[in-house]
Scaffold this active site. Structure first.
Site, PDB file in Angstrom:
ATOM      1  N   GLU A 442       0.824  -1.220   0.000  1.00 25.19           N
ATOM      2  CA  GLU A 442       0.000   0.000   0.000  1.00 25.19           C
ATOM      3  C   GLU A 442       0.853   1.263   0.000  1.00 25.19           C
ATOM      4  O   GLU A 442       0.481   2.270   0.599  1.00 25.19           O
ATOM      5  CB  GLU A 442      -0.927   0.025   1.227  1.00 25.19           C
ATOM      6  CG  GLU A 442      -2.214  -0.677   1.018  1.00 25.19           C
ATOM      7  CD  GLU A 442      -2.840  -0.350  -0.322  1.00 25.19           C
ATOM      8  OE1 GLU A 442      -3.210  -1.303  -1.016  1.00 25.19           O
ATOM      9  OE2 GLU A 442      -2.934   0.837  -0.696  1.00 25.19           O
TER      10      GLU A 442
HETATM   11  C1  LIG Z   1       2.543  -9.583   0.123  1.00 28.98           C
HETATM   12  C2  LIG Z   1       2.350  -8.432  -0.831  1.00 28.98           C
HETATM   13  C3  LIG Z   1       1.064  -8.085  -1.227  1.00 28.98           C
HETATM   14  C4  LIG Z   1       0.870  -7.044  -2.139  1.00 28.98           C
HETATM   15  N1  LIG Z   1      -0.392  -6.763  -2.605  1.00 28.98           N
HETATM   16  C5  LIG Z   1      -0.533  -5.905  -3.671  1.00 28.98           C
HETATM   17  C6  LIG Z   1      -1.785  -5.762  -4.337  1.00 28.98           C
HETATM   18  O1  LIG Z   1      -2.793  -6.355  -3.951  1.00 28.98           O
HETATM   19  N2  LIG Z   1      -1.841  -4.965  -5.436  1.00 28.98           N
HETATM   20  C7  LIG Z   1      -0.749  -4.289  -5.910  1.00 28.98           C
HETATM   21  O2  LIG Z   1      -0.870  -3.598  -6.914  1.00 28.98           O
HETATM   22  N3  LIG Z   1       0.449  -4.381  -5.285  1.00 28.98           N
HETATM   23  C8  LIG Z   1       0.586  -5.185  -4.183  1.00 28.98           C
HETATM   24  N4  LIG Z   1       1.816  -5.316  -3.568  1.00 28.98           N
HETATM   25  C9  LIG Z   1       2.940  -4.531  -4.059  1.00 28.98           C
HETATM   26  C10 LIG Z   1       3.378  -3.448  -3.084  1.00 28.98           C
HETATM   27  O3  LIG Z   1       2.404  -2.436  -2.998  1.00 28.98           O
HETATM   28  C11 LIG Z   1       4.757  -2.952  -3.538  1.00 28.98           C
HETATM   29  O4  LIG Z   1       5.680  -3.988  -3.267  1.00 28.98           O
HETATM   30  C12 LIG Z   1       5.176  -1.675  -2.853  1.00 28.98           C
HETATM   31  O5  LIG Z   1       4.345  -0.607  -3.229  1.00 28.98           O
HETATM   32  C13 LIG Z   1       6.636  -1.295  -3.148  1.00 28.98           C
HETATM   33  O6  LIG Z   1       6.960  -1.435  -4.500  1.00 28.98           O
HETATM   34  P1  LIG Z   1       8.265  -2.293  -4.911  1.00 28.98           P
HETATM   35  O7  LIG Z   1       8.170  -3.604  -4.217  1.00 28.98           O
HETATM   36  O8  LIG Z   1       8.391  -2.304  -6.372  1.00 28.98           O
HETATM   37  O9  LIG Z   1       9.475  -1.517  -4.248  1.00 28.98           O
HETATM   38  P2  LIG Z   1      10.292  -0.275  -4.907  1.00 28.98           P
HETATM   39  O10 LIG Z   1       9.341   0.719  -5.441  1.00 28.98           O
HETATM   40  O11 LIG Z   1      11.331  -0.811  -5.801  1.00 28.98           O
HETATM   41  O12 LIG Z   1      10.984   0.340  -3.611  1.00 28.98           O
HETATM   42  C14 LIG Z   1      12.140  -0.239  -2.988  1.00 28.98           C
HETATM   43  C15 LIG Z   1      12.599   0.683  -1.857  1.00 28.98           C
HETATM   44  O13 LIG Z   1      12.957   1.966  -2.385  1.00 28.98           O
HETATM   45  C16 LIG Z   1      12.197   3.002  -1.784  1.00 28.98           C
HETATM   46  N5  LIG Z   1      11.833   3.999  -2.795  1.00 28.98           N
HETATM   47  C17 LIG Z   1      11.290   3.790  -4.005  1.00 28.98           C
HETATM   48  N6  LIG Z   1      11.093   4.952  -4.648  1.00 28.98           N
HETATM   49  C18 LIG Z   1      11.516   5.926  -3.829  1.00 28.98           C
HETATM   50  C19 LIG Z   1      11.558   7.348  -3.916  1.00 28.98           C
HETATM   51  N7  LIG Z   1      11.085   8.001  -4.975  1.00 28.98           N
HETATM   52  N8  LIG Z   1      12.058   8.028  -2.872  1.00 28.98           N
HETATM   53  C20 LIG Z   1      12.496   7.393  -1.769  1.00 28.98           C
HETATM   54  N9  LIG Z   1      12.478   6.052  -1.633  1.00 28.98           N
HETATM   55  C21 LIG Z   1      11.992   5.317  -2.649  1.00 28.98           C
HETATM   56  C22 LIG Z   1      10.954   2.319  -1.208  1.00 28.98           C
HETATM   57  O14 LIG Z   1      10.412   3.027  -0.097  1.00 28.98           O
HETATM   58  C23 LIG Z   1      11.502   0.957  -0.819  1.00 28.98           C
HETATM   59  O15 LIG Z   1      12.071   1.005   0.454  1.00 28.98           O
HETATM   60  C24 LIG Z   1       2.001  -6.317  -2.614  1.00 28.98           C
HETATM   61  C25 LIG Z   1       3.286  -6.648  -2.172  1.00 28.98           C
HETATM   62  C26 LIG Z   1       3.478  -7.710  -1.315  1.00 28.98           C
HETATM   63  C27 LIG Z   1       4.876  -8.069  -0.919  1.00 28.98           C
END
Ligand SMILES: Cc1cc2nc3c(=O)[nH]c(=O)nc-3n(C[C@H](O)[C@H](O)[C@H](O)COP(=O)(O)OP(=O)(O)OC[C@H]3O[C@@H](n4cnc5c(N)ncnc54)[C@H](O)[C@@H]3O)c2cc1C
Length: 592
Positions: A442
């Site tokens: 989220e």
């Molecule tokens: C169990 C689970 C259930 C989920 N359910 C859903 C779902 O139902 N629907 C859905 O669409 N998604 C879902 N997700 C996805 C989830 O919302 C994302 O994993 C999350 O938003 C982070 O995206 P990412 O994993 O690509 O991390 P990234 O975006 O790659 O981020 C990696 C790290 O970098 C930091 N970061 C990234 N960009 C910036 C920035 N601009 N400035 C500072 N820091 C930054 C982040 O805070 C994080 O610490 C789920 C994930 C999991 C693991």
């Protein structure tokens, strides 16, 4: 075996005594005929039975078995299907839904208590219907009347479930990068193609149909987040009479194997020219999806409180029963081989930290819910606007602070058990694993902090913060404001205002500043918000103490603990913020 009993007395305290919910509902015409304090209490009692007796017993078995994938077919752990059938018979999915389409129209202030119970009892189970509620909200706000008539009643009843399909392998926090395509079709529908990952409940065996809300872009859409549109893509196509038709061209490619919430199916979803219907306006999908995301953000925040409450209940019971060592001030139980853990100040520190954070969080979630009810139902447009501004300001805090303090609490709960906290049978390690994801999905808590400081505070020159500050000052000035907590609350507020002013002045000179200190800023804000909640609770407790010393005296002692042992964390946060961005940027990338 861990047990869960809904904290009904505490929920009634917050709803009726702290926030006088019944009086508020009586003055809002949309709620006046629907709910009063008595109805709310009856609903909470039923909810306590459902969560404690139906869902909590499936929490550990669900974790051990997990969700299964077999050639695209996903099944939930043993007992989930039967429990879900009983659950939807009670009409719980549509509790706060729009009555025009079959929802029960209950206030959010009541719904958040129920959500907390659900997450305490069984987070994995809860996620299947939590997404449905958010999906309904987005459809209710943005879909065409035809789509609403067709889908909402079956979603509110729980017969069908909803999902949220945003994330792609290369597009997580930065949704502007997403590539899923939507090709316009002659009949006005769209053919959706692309692959989404991490989709909660993307496939499951609980409901007859699954309604995916999918973000995608048209072939000619502008690049970035401004070119994203929102589509409703059902697992089974639906006839105009609501009957299920052919299977849509979408499938679940696999399930993720993960640290916690193992009974919640986290799916890779492949869309191969699947039929989808536009929700809201073209290219404005992200804004429409935010209706769902804001709902889910508060809900996921409450996951933090719910897991912390479950951990606390078990930790207190264990600390009362486990005998180790003697109390520092002298033996407490001479007839026993040792004193119970609960006599040790360090164990009390952990339990009180959990108690103060969980009860503070419960009050704050109810406060945010009150603003949501006002934003939706207040007759006066100014009152609605004010509530909307507060919801926008406070939602990122609710999501991130509830879940950061939720993990902290669950870790304390595990620590109270010593080595037994690391062993499966006591349930404490599952809570640590289950709550951890709430800091990530989220929108990560880092992204929430950027939203708070960059968009909600800086972008409008602190206007929304001033609104919240005025309210706190007005409270501090009332004769009922509890001493000495009111003056400590005021100094904490002044520190928040002073650091906010400093940031507004410095941000123009240092483009990295907001990103460098946003997390500490959100935490500082969170502690001040909880101080406001604890001052409110202390005011009620001081006034009512004579009627029930055990209950209200405990509230005052916990308030005392909060103000003297937790609120001072803002001083170190303040120092870290004032250290600015330089210490983070000195190291070259290749020096890491
Ligand atoms: C169990 C689970 C259930 C989920 N359910 C859903 C779902 O139902 N629907 C859905 O669409 N998604 C879902 N997700 C996805 C989830 O919302 C994302 O994993 C999350 O938003 C982070 O995206 P990412 O994993 O690509 O991390 P990234 O975006 O790659 O981020 C990696 C790290 O970098 C930091 N970061 C990234 N960009 C910036 C920035 N601009 N400035 C500072 N820091 C930054 C982040 O805070 C994080 O610490 C789920 C994930 C999991 C693991």
């Amino acid at each position: 075996m861990p047990e869960y009993h809904a904290p009904l007395r505490d929920m009634r305290f917050v709803l009726h005594e702290v926030f006088a919910a019944g009086q508020l509902w009586a003055r809002l015409p949309a709620l006046a005929g629907t709910v009063d304090a008595e109805t709310a209490d009856a609903i909470l009692e039923e909810a306590a039975k459902v969560t404690g007796e139906l869902l909590a017993p499936l929490n550990r078995s669900g974790d051990e078995e997990g969700a299964h994938w077999d050639n695209g077919v996903v099944s939930t752990p043993a007992g989930f299907r039967e429990a879900y059938a009983t659950y939807i018979e009670g009409g719980w999915v549509g509790l706060a839904g729009n009555p025009a389409y079959g929802g029960l129209g209950m206030p959010k202030m009541l719904a958040v208590q129920f959500e907390e119970m659900l997450y305490s009892a069984n987070t994995s189970f809860t996620l299947y219907s939590a997404l449905t509620s958010g999906c309904c909200l987005a459809l209710d706000a943005h879909a065409s009347e035809e789509l609403k008539q067709l889908y909402l009643p079956r979603l509110y009843s729980g017969e069908w479930a909803g999902t949220m399909c945003l994330t792609e392998a290369h597009a997580g926090s930065d949704l502007g990068l997403l590539r899923t395509r939507a090709e316009p079709q002659a009949d006005g529908s769209y053919a959706i193609s692309g692959s989404k990952i991490f989709i909660t409940g993307g496939e499951q065996d609980l409901t007859a149909n699954i309604v995916h809300l999918v973000l995608a872009r048209l072939p000619d859409a502008p690049a970035g987040s401004k070119g994203i549109s929102l589509f409703l893509v059902p697992k089974f196509l639906v006839g105009s009479d609501g009957a299920l038709g052919a299977r849509n061209s979408l499938s679940c490619g696999s399930l993720e194997h993960k640290m916690g919430i193992k009974a919640s199916a986290t799916c890779v979803m492949n869309f191969d020219g699947a039929t989808g219907y536009l929700v809201g306006e073209l290219h404005k999908g992200l804004a429409a999806m935010f209706t769902m995301m804001n709902y889910e953000r508060l809900s996921i925040g409450i996951q933090g409180i719910g897991c912390a409450e479950a951990s606390y209940q078990n930790a207190v019971a264990y600390a009362r029963g486990r005998l180790q060592g003697r109390a520092p001030g002298g033996t407490q139980a001479p007839q026993k081989s040792a004193d119970p853990l609960i006599v040790h100040p360090d164990v009390r520190r952990m339990l009180l930290t959990m108690k103060a954070l969980t009860e503070g969080g419960r009050a704050f979630s109810t406060y945010v819910a009150q603003q949501l009810d006002l934003a939706k139902h207040a007759e006066d447009a100014d009152e609605r606007r004010r509530a909307e501004a507060l919801v926008a300001l406070l939602t990122p805090i609710a999501k991130a602070f509830f879940t950061d303090t939720g993990l902290e609490s669950c870790i304390h709960g595990q620590q109270v058990f010593g080595g037994h906290g690391y062993i499966r049978e006591w349930g404490q390690e599952q809570l640590v694993r289950d709550v951890r994801i709430a800091q990530i999905y989220e929108g990560t808590n880092g992204i929430q902090a950027l939203d708070l400081l960059g968009r909600k505070v800086m972008a409008n020159d602190g206007a929304a913060l001033r609104l919240f500050a005025e309210e706190i000052r007005a409270f501090v000035d009332t004769p009922a404001a509890p001493r000495p907590f009111a003056s400590e609350l005021l100094s904490a507020l002044e520190r928040l205002e002073s650091i906010s002013t400093w940031l507004l002045e410095q941000a123009g000179k240092d483009p990295a500043l907001v990103s460098a200190v946003a997390v500490e800023y959100l935490n500082l804000f969170g502690y001040v918000a909880y101080a406001y909640m604890w001052a409110h609770m202390a005011a009620v407790a001081q006034a009512s103490r004579a009627s029930n010393e055990a209950f209200y005296g405990a509230k005052l002692s916990t308030a005392q603990f909060y103000f003297s042992k937790l609120l001072p964390r803002i001083h170190s946060l303040d120092a870290v913020i004032r250290a600015g961005s330089a210490p983070l940027l000195e190291l070259a990338d290749d020096q890491f």
